[in-house]
Scaffold this motif. Structure first.
Motif, PDB file in Angstrom:
ATOM      1  N   GLN A   1      22.470 -13.938   9.583  1.00 39.54           N
ATOM      2  CA  GLN A   1      20.710 -13.692   9.494  1.00 39.54           C
ATOM      3  C   GLN A   1      20.306 -14.988  10.212  1.00 39.54           C
TER       4      GLN A   1
ATOM      5  N   ASN B   1      23.697 -15.432  -4.130  1.00 36.29           N
ATOM      6  CA  ASN B   1      23.345 -14.598  -3.191  1.00 36.29           C
ATOM      7  C   ASN B   1      22.871 -13.143  -3.890  1.00 36.29           C
TER       8      ASN B   1
ATOM      9  N   ILE C   1      14.594 -10.351  -2.602  1.00 41.94           N
ATOM     10  CA  ILE C   1      14.559  -9.913  -1.331  1.00 41.94           C
ATOM     11  C   ILE C   1      14.504  -8.718  -1.147  1.00 41.94           C
TER      12      ILE C   1
ATOM     13  N   SER D   1      29.138 -13.185   1.973  1.00 38.72           N
ATOM     14  CA  SER D   1      27.725 -13.773   2.262  1.00 38.72           C
ATOM     15  C   SER D   1      27.991 -15.056   3.043  1.00 38.72           C
TER      16      SER D   1
ATOM     17  N   GLN E   1      19.110 -11.850  -3.462  1.00 39.95           N
ATOM     18  CA  GLN E   1      19.118 -10.658  -2.551  1.00 39.95           C
ATOM     19  C   GLN E   1      18.203  -9.800  -3.482  1.00 39.95           C
TER      20      GLN E   1
ATOM     21  N   SER F   1      19.841  -6.733   1.938  1.00 38.60           N
ATOM     22  CA  SER F   1      20.370  -7.128   0.497  1.00 38.60           C
ATOM     23  C   SER F   1      21.198  -6.126  -0.041  1.00 38.60           C
TER      24      SER F   1
END
Length: 435
Positions: free
Chosen positions: A256, A44, A51, A249, A48, A230
C-alpha cells in the motif's frame, strides 16, 4: 497536455502523497517489529472496517460531488448536497457498526471495543475527507498537502512517541493515535476550507438527486476499491485467525505504501479532465491518457521491481514472525503497475462523464475479485489471498485501459509511440547539451 505547465500543482500533489510513504515507513520500522502478528491482525481488521465504509462514501457521494462541483455554476449547491449526504451516510453506518460490533467480533475474532473504534474513526475523519475533496475541486494542492500532513505526520509522530516513551504498542493505542491525528486533520481542513462553510446553504434536493444518480454508477467502482483495500483482510479474518491476518497485512502494508503513489496523479487528473470535457477538448484528453498510463505503469513497475528484490532483507529486519510476508509481498507487487493504470484510466473516463462504462468494468472486476478472493483465501490462506488479489487487479487494470483506449481511439501502440517520441526528444536534448 503540457505537463510542465502544471509542475507547481503536481509538486504539491506529489508532496501530499509522499506523506503516506513516510507514515508507512515509520509503521514498518517501529511498529511491526514490536507488535505481535495477532495484534497487528486485530489492528488491521478494525481499521479496514472503517476504510471499507469510507471508500464507499467517496464513491457514492464525494466523487460525484467533485465531478459536478468542478462546474462553477453548480459549485455551491453541489457542495452543500454532498456535505449533508455524507453526514447521513456516516451516521447510518457508524450506528450499524456500533450496534453490530458484538456479532462482528465473534465472526472476526477481535474485541468489541476494537470494532467500535471504527465508528469513532468515521467521526474523526469526516471533515478531513470532505474538506480534502473541496480543495481538490479548486485545485488547491498546497492546502491538500497541509490537510494530509496533519494526519500522516501526526499519526507517525504518535507512533514515535509511544516507541520512545514505552517501547511497546497496544492495538487500541494505535487506533487512538489515528483518531487524534484524524481529528487534528479535520480541524485543519475546517480552517483551510472556512469559505465553503460560510457559503453552506440548505439541502438542495435536485443536486442531491444528481449526486446519488451518478453515485449509482460509481458504486461498483467504490465496491471494487473497497474490496481491494480492505475486504481481503476481512475475508481472511473471518476464515482464519488474527495472527494469519497479521502476517498478510505485514506484506500488504508495504504494497500500500507503493500503490499510494498513484493517488498523486489522481488528485489532478479527475478535476482536470472534468474541465477539459466541459469545453470539449477531446484531443487533449486523449494525449493525457496516452502519456499518464505509460508513465504510471513504467514508474510503478520499476519501483515494484526494486522492492521485489529487497523483500527478503526487509522482513529479515522486521523480524522472524513476519518471514512469510516476503513471498506474499512479491506476489502483490506484480499487480502494482496494473493497479495504477486502472485508477488513472478510470478517473479519465469518470471525469468525462462516462461513469456507466467505468461502473460496468468495475462491476465485472468486482465479481471476478470476489470469486477469486473467497476461493483463494479458503483453500490457500494468505498466499491464496495474495494471488487472488493480484490476479483480480491485473484483469481490472487491463480491462479498464482497453475500455478507455477504445473511447479515445487509442491504446497500447499509440501510447508507446508517443512515449518513444518523447524519449527520443529527451535524448536529443541531452546529447545536444553535451556537445
Amino acid at each position: 497536455m503540457n505537463l510542465a505547465r502544471h509542475l507547481g500543482i503536481f509538486t504539491w500533489a506529489m508532496a501530499a502523497k509522499a506523506l503516506p510513504l513516510f507514515y508507512g515507513l515509520v509503521f514498518i520500522i517501529l511498529v511491526l517489529p514490536i507488535l505481535s502478528v495477532s495484534d497487528h491482525g486485530r489492528y488491521n481488521i478494525a481499521f479496514q472496517a472503517f476504510i471499507f465504509i469510507a471508500l464507499l462514501n467517496k464513491s457514492l457521494v464525494l466523487y460525484p460531488m467533485l465531478r459536478f462541483g468542478a462546474d462553477p455554476d453548480q459549485y455551491d449547491k453541489t457542495i452543500g448536497a454532498g456535505f449533508y449526504l455524507s453526514i447521513i451516510y456516516y451516521l447510518f453506518f457508524g450506528a450499524v457498526i456500533w450496534i453490530a460490533a458484538p456479532l462482528g467480533s465473534a465472526i472476526l475474532r477481535v474485541e468489541v471495543a476494537d470494532l467500535r473504534l471504527s465508528s469513532i474513526l468515521l467521526v474523526a475523519f469526516f471533515f478531513r475527507d470532505f474538506g480534502f475533496f473541496v480543495q481538490q475541486i479548486a485545485y488547491r494542492t498546497a492546502r491538500l498537502f497541509f490537510i494530509e500532513a496533519t494526519y500522516w505526520l501526526g499519526s507517525a509522530g504518535g507512533f514515535v512517541y509511544l516507541y520512545l516513551s514505552r517501547g511497546n504498542f497496544e492495538v487500541r493505542e494505535l487506533l487512538w493515535v489515528n483518531i487524534f491525528a484524524a481529528l487534528a486533520s479535520s480541524v485543519m481542513s475546517i480552517i483551510l476550507s472556512y469559505r465553503w462553510i460560510i457559503r453552506l446553504g440548505g439541502f438542495d434536493i435536485g443536486a442531491a438527486r444528481e449526486i446519488m444518480k451518478y453515485g449509482f454508477y460509481t458504486l461498483p467502482i467504490g465496491l471494487t476499491s473497497s474490496i481491494a483495500a480492505s475486504a481481503d483482510v476481512l475475508i481472511l479474518g473471518a476464515i482464519y485467525t488474527p495472527a494469519v491476518v497479521g502476517v498478510y497485512s505485514g506484506a500488504k502494508r508495504v504494497y500500500q505504501v507503493l500503490s499510494a503513489l498513484t493517488q498523486a496523479a489522481g488528485l489532478l487528473i479527475l478535476p482536470y479532465v472534468s474541465r477539459l470535457s466541459s469545453t470539449d477538448r477531446r484531443d487533449e484528453i486523449r494525449v493525457l491518457f496516452e502519456k499518464t498510463t505509460v508513465y504510471i505503469w513504467l514508474s510503478l513497475a520499476a519501483l515494484a521491481g526494486i522492492l521485489w528484490l529487497s523483500a527478503d532483507n526487509l522482513y529479515a529486519f522486521i523480524g522472524k514472525d513476519y518471514a512469510g510476508a516476503a513471498s506474499i509481498l512479491m506476489i502483490l507487487l506484480i499487480a502494482v503497475p496494473f493497479d495504477g493504470v486502472y485508477h488513472v484510466s478510470a478517473q479519465i473516463l469518470y471525469g468525462v462523464g462516462q461513469a456507466r462504462k467505468v461502473a460496468l468494468v468495475a462491476f465485472g472486476s468486482l465479481i471476478i475479485l470476489l470469486l477469486l478472493l473467497t476461493t483463494g483465501t479458503y483453500f490457500f490462506a494468505q498466499n491464496g489471498t495474495a494471488v487472488a488479489l493480484c490476479t483480480g487487479l491485473i484483469i481490472a487494470g487491463i480491462w479498464m485501459y482497453l475500455v478507455t483506449g477504445k473511447e479515445y481511439d487509442s491504446g497500447l501502440m499509440p501510447s508507446l509511440k508517443r512515449f518513444g517520441t518523447n524519449l527520443s526528444a529527451v535524448v536529443r536534448e541531452i546529447t545536444s547539451n553535451k556537445t
